[in-house]
Enzyme design. Structure first.
Site, PDB file in Angstrom:
ATOM      1  N   HIS A  63      46.434 -28.205  91.498  1.00 31.28           N
ATOM      2  CA  HIS A  63      46.991 -28.722  90.229  1.00 31.28           C
ATOM      3  C   HIS A  63      47.215 -30.231  90.303  1.00 31.28           C
ATOM      4  O   HIS A  63      48.086 -30.752  89.595  1.00 31.28           O
ATOM      5  CB  HIS A  63      48.314 -28.040  89.870  1.00 31.28           C
ATOM      6  CG  HIS A  63      48.286 -26.552  90.008  1.00 31.28           C
ATOM      7  ND1 HIS A  63      48.014 -25.707  88.958  1.00 31.28           N
ATOM      8  CD2 HIS A  63      48.472 -25.753  91.092  1.00 31.28           C
ATOM      9  CE1 HIS A  63      48.053 -24.455  89.384  1.00 31.28           C
ATOM     10  NE2 HIS A  63      48.321 -24.452  90.675  1.00 31.28           N
ATOM     11  N   SER A  79      35.383 -57.001  85.981  1.00 26.83           N
ATOM     12  CA  SER A  79      35.772 -57.047  84.575  1.00 26.83           C
ATOM     13  C   SER A  79      35.546 -58.462  84.066  1.00 26.83           C
ATOM     14  O   SER A  79      35.751 -59.431  84.793  1.00 26.83           O
ATOM     15  CB  SER A  79      37.247 -56.662  84.454  1.00 26.83           C
ATOM     16  OG  SER A  79      37.797 -57.245  83.292  1.00 26.83           O
ATOM     17  N   LYS A 119      39.958 -57.057  88.875  1.00 29.87           N
ATOM     18  CA  LYS A 119      39.412 -55.696  88.814  1.00 29.87           C
ATOM     19  C   LYS A 119      38.182 -55.486  89.689  1.00 29.87           C
ATOM     20  O   LYS A 119      37.289 -56.325  89.744  1.00 29.87           O
ATOM     21  CB  LYS A 119      39.017 -55.344  87.369  1.00 29.87           C
ATOM     22  CG  LYS A 119      40.142 -55.295  86.370  1.00 29.87           C
ATOM     23  CD  LYS A 119      41.172 -54.205  86.661  1.00 29.87           C
ATOM     24  CE  LYS A 119      40.622 -52.817  86.488  1.00 29.87           C
ATOM     25  NZ  LYS A 119      40.309 -52.534  85.074  1.00 29.87           N
ATOM     26  N   GLU A 147      32.030 -43.435  87.778  1.00 24.94           N
ATOM     27  CA  GLU A 147      32.300 -43.059  86.385  1.00 24.94           C
ATOM     28  C   GLU A 147      31.024 -42.593  85.688  1.00 24.94           C
ATOM     29  O   GLU A 147      31.022 -41.623  84.928  1.00 24.94           O
ATOM     30  CB  GLU A 147      32.908 -44.235  85.620  1.00 24.94           C
ATOM     31  CG  GLU A 147      34.302 -44.604  86.105  1.00 24.94           C
ATOM     32  CD  GLU A 147      34.732 -45.935  85.526  1.00 24.94           C
ATOM     33  OE1 GLU A 147      35.333 -45.928  84.445  1.00 24.94           O
ATOM     34  OE2 GLU A 147      34.456 -46.981  86.135  1.00 24.94           O
ATOM     35  N   GLN A 149       6.621 -27.959  73.773  1.00 24.63           N
ATOM     36  CA  GLN A 149       6.381 -29.361  74.136  1.00 24.63           C
ATOM     37  C   GLN A 149       7.703 -30.106  74.384  1.00 24.63           C
ATOM     38  O   GLN A 149       7.745 -31.054  75.163  1.00 24.63           O
ATOM     39  CB  GLN A 149       5.596 -30.033  73.011  1.00 24.63           C
ATOM     40  CG  GLN A 149       5.305 -31.499  73.223  1.00 24.63           C
ATOM     41  CD  GLN A 149       4.382 -32.040  72.150  1.00 24.63           C
ATOM     42  OE1 GLN A 149       3.235 -31.610  72.048  1.00 24.63           O
ATOM     43  NE2 GLN A 149       4.867 -32.952  71.334  1.00 24.63           N
ATOM     44  N   LYS A 186       9.811 -30.889  78.052  1.00 22.69           N
ATOM     45  CA  LYS A 186       9.639 -31.941  79.059  1.00 22.69           C
ATOM     46  C   LYS A 186      10.700 -33.050  78.999  1.00 22.69           C
ATOM     47  O   LYS A 186      11.237 -33.411  80.053  1.00 22.69           O
ATOM     48  CB  LYS A 186       8.223 -32.514  78.984  1.00 22.69           C
ATOM     49  CG  LYS A 186       7.213 -31.593  79.661  1.00 22.69           C
ATOM     50  CD  LYS A 186       5.799 -31.949  79.327  1.00 22.69           C
ATOM     51  CE  LYS A 186       5.023 -30.946  78.524  1.00 22.69           C
ATOM     52  NZ  LYS A 186       5.623 -29.961  77.697  1.00 22.69           N
TER      53      LYS A 186
HETATM   54  N1  ARG Z   1       1.131 -31.393  73.917  1.00 16.80           N
HETATM   55  C1  ARG Z   1       1.251 -29.974  74.066  1.00 16.80           C
HETATM   56  C2  ARG Z   1       2.470 -29.629  74.933  1.00 16.80           C
HETATM   57  O1  ARG Z   1       2.865 -30.421  75.713  1.00 16.80           O
HETATM   58  C3  ARG Z   1       0.038 -29.407  74.695  1.00 16.80           C
HETATM   59  C4  ARG Z   1      -0.199 -27.973  74.419  1.00 16.80           C
HETATM   60  C5  ARG Z   1      -0.795 -27.803  73.120  1.00 16.80           C
HETATM   61  N2  ARG Z   1      -1.357 -26.534  72.884  1.00 16.80           N
HETATM   62  C6  ARG Z   1      -1.648 -26.219  71.657  1.00 16.80           C
HETATM   63  N3  ARG Z   1      -2.162 -25.072  71.461  1.00 16.80           N
HETATM   64  N4  ARG Z   1      -1.418 -27.050  70.649  1.00 16.80           N
HETATM   65  O2  ARG Z   1       3.018 -28.555  74.833  1.00 16.80           O
END
Ligand code: ARG
Length: 459
Positions: free
Chosen positions: A158, A279, A285, A292, A324, A327
């Site tokens: 605590h 600072s 500081k 952080e 897509q 990513k």
């Molecule tokens: N740019 C697309 C992705 O990263 C590629 C795959 C596309 N496939 C499709 N059938 N349009 O997911």
């Protein structure tokens, strides 16, 4: 009408520029180019082995892919929105060089299995890189254990002073957390390391491909058994993001602790100045910005995990273009955690404990109260009674502004007639630490055993 290799003869209108801008992924998936080239090489070799392209054609494809890879390394391949993603850029560059031979590479393959395979290769490498950095961070904590072996720190519950522990007990707590993080990464890697190439768009292909061959060449441990599943599967992305979010959470907790410890109020630790900022207005500081931001950026990583869950939760089989969007979240989570772990190691190594100021205040807060209670239990008091009596002794000590070990015989006996000064000789933080016996405790021998175990394990 259009330069996109994915736009077949069925189209009678060019792509609207607004769609091109909306749907491009090249701005973030360009970093998959080494994996895309590796995957394409493996695929081309398999096509040759299966008699779908000649040796001569394979040689041309191999050379051209090597050249394109070199151009990408040097940033010389122009990236064009209308080519959408890295897969089409590389294929288009191949076609521009080789004509019809380049047009054969996509035989028995779809971008759906291609993109999933590239992302698995990328994730496998990212896991291996991060694992090495986590190991370095474990070693940084372990190296502090020798340096700080005689330092006693308060443990908190605590955020109130609780019991004394050896500083290495703290350091090894983080070594343990990081060990579990590495186990999780290794476990996740097994499911990352499965080949989906050859699933084609979603149903497989009527062409005589050899999926085992490409999987072997790419170092995958297994070949996915269901084309519908694997072309849509992003479990490995979510799992990776979960492991990353947990690592970020561990780092965030550590960062919070050391931010507190570096305040004048605690004065436990001095952070290495290379990783602090000043600072613009308050000249005195030295701010712990790295810590952080380590804490703050954990929010982003947890957000990435949430993004991914929401992304996939409503998708029917198999590939959907939504995927897509996996990513940016995955890359961000890996990049953020990788950078935070790489910064944590030199901070852990470079920080200095303020031994004098820690020691000066260690007898404050009755860290030995639990030890005293356990002494009473050893002398035959039931635990609840002992707990109550020591509470009364703490109240007496507070009233007279003394430590438990300084209580007089009269003060002890005012609480209970069976108490005497022999109890107090076993008090104080040094004795309290020595008194621990249980496995996993901060007993000095136990801690030494743990240091030895981790030293052997982490070399
Ligand atoms: N740019 C697309 C992705 O990263 C590629 C795959 C596309 N496939 C499709 N059938 N349009 O997911």
């Amino acid at each position: 009408m259009t330069s996109s290799p994915s736009r077949s003869g069925v189209f009678q209108a060019a792509t609207d520029k607004r769609l091109e801008a909306f749907s491009e992924s090249i701005s973030f998936d360009h970093r998959l180019y080494p994996q895309d080239i590796r995957g394409s090489l493996a695929h081309a070799r398999m096509l040759c082995q299966q008699g779908m392209i000649t040796q001569e054609e394979l040689a041309q494809i191999e050379n051209a892919l090597a050249e394109i890879g070199g151009q990408l390394d040097r940033g010389e391949l122009p990236l064009r929105q209308e080519l959408e993603d890295i897969h089409m850029h590389i294929e288009q560059a191949l076609i521009e060089r080789l004509g019809d031979v380049g047009r054969k590479l996509h035989t028995g393959r779809s971008r759906n299995d291609q993109v999933a395979t590239d992302l698995r290769l990328w994730t496998r490498e990212a896991i291996d890189r991060l694992d090495q950095s986590l190991l370095a961070l474990q070693r940084a904590f372990l190296s502090r254990c020798q340096r700080d072996q005689d330092v006693i720190l308060p443990a908190y519950t605590h955020l109130q002073r609780a019991q004394p522990v050896l500083a290495p007990h703290y350091w090894l707590a983080y070594v343990e957390k990081l060990a579990r993080d590495r186990q999780r990464l290794a476990d996740c890697r097994r499911r990352v390391n499965v080949c989906g190439l050859g699933a084609a768009a979603c149903a497989g292909t009527s062409l005589p491909i050899d999926r085992q061959a490409t999987a072997r060449e790419l170092g995958f441990e297994g070949v996915a058994a269901n084309s519908l599943d694997i072309s849509s599967d992003r479990d490995f992305v979510l799992e990776s993001a979960f492991v990353l979010a947990l690592i970020a959470t561990h780092l965030s907790g550590w960062a919070e602790e050391w931010i507190l410890w570096s305040t004048v109020e605690f004065s436990f630790i001095k952070l290495p100045q290379e990783f602090c900022t000043g600072s613009s207005i308050m000249p005195q500081k030295i701010n712990p910005d790295t810590l952080e931001l380590t804490r703050g950026k954990a929010a982003r990583v947890i957000g990435d995990l949430q993004t991914l869950f929401i992304l996939v939760k409503g998708l029917p089989l198999a590939y959907n273009r939504d995927l897509q969007e996996d990513k940016p979240a995955l890359f961000d989570a890996f990049d953020t955690v990788q950078a935070a772990v790489d910064l944590a190691a030199p901070i852990v190594e470079g920080a200095e404990l303020n031994r004098v100021s820690i020691a000066a205040r260690l007898e404050k807060g009755h860290l030995d109260a639990t030890t005293l209670m356990e002494l009473l239990i050893k002398r035959g008091f039931p635990q609840r009674t002992a707990h109550h009596l020591v509470g009364s002794l703490v109240a007496t000590a507070n009233q007279h502004e003394v430590t438990l070990s300084q209580l007089t015989l009269e003060q002890l006996q005012a609480v209970h007639p069976d108490l005497d000064r022999s109890l107090t000789s076993a008090l104080g933080v040094v004795q309290a630490v020595k008194a621990y016996q249980s496995y996993g405790s901060s007993n000095p021998e136990q801690v030494a055993d743990q240091i030895a175990r981790w030293t052997a394990q982490l070399q």
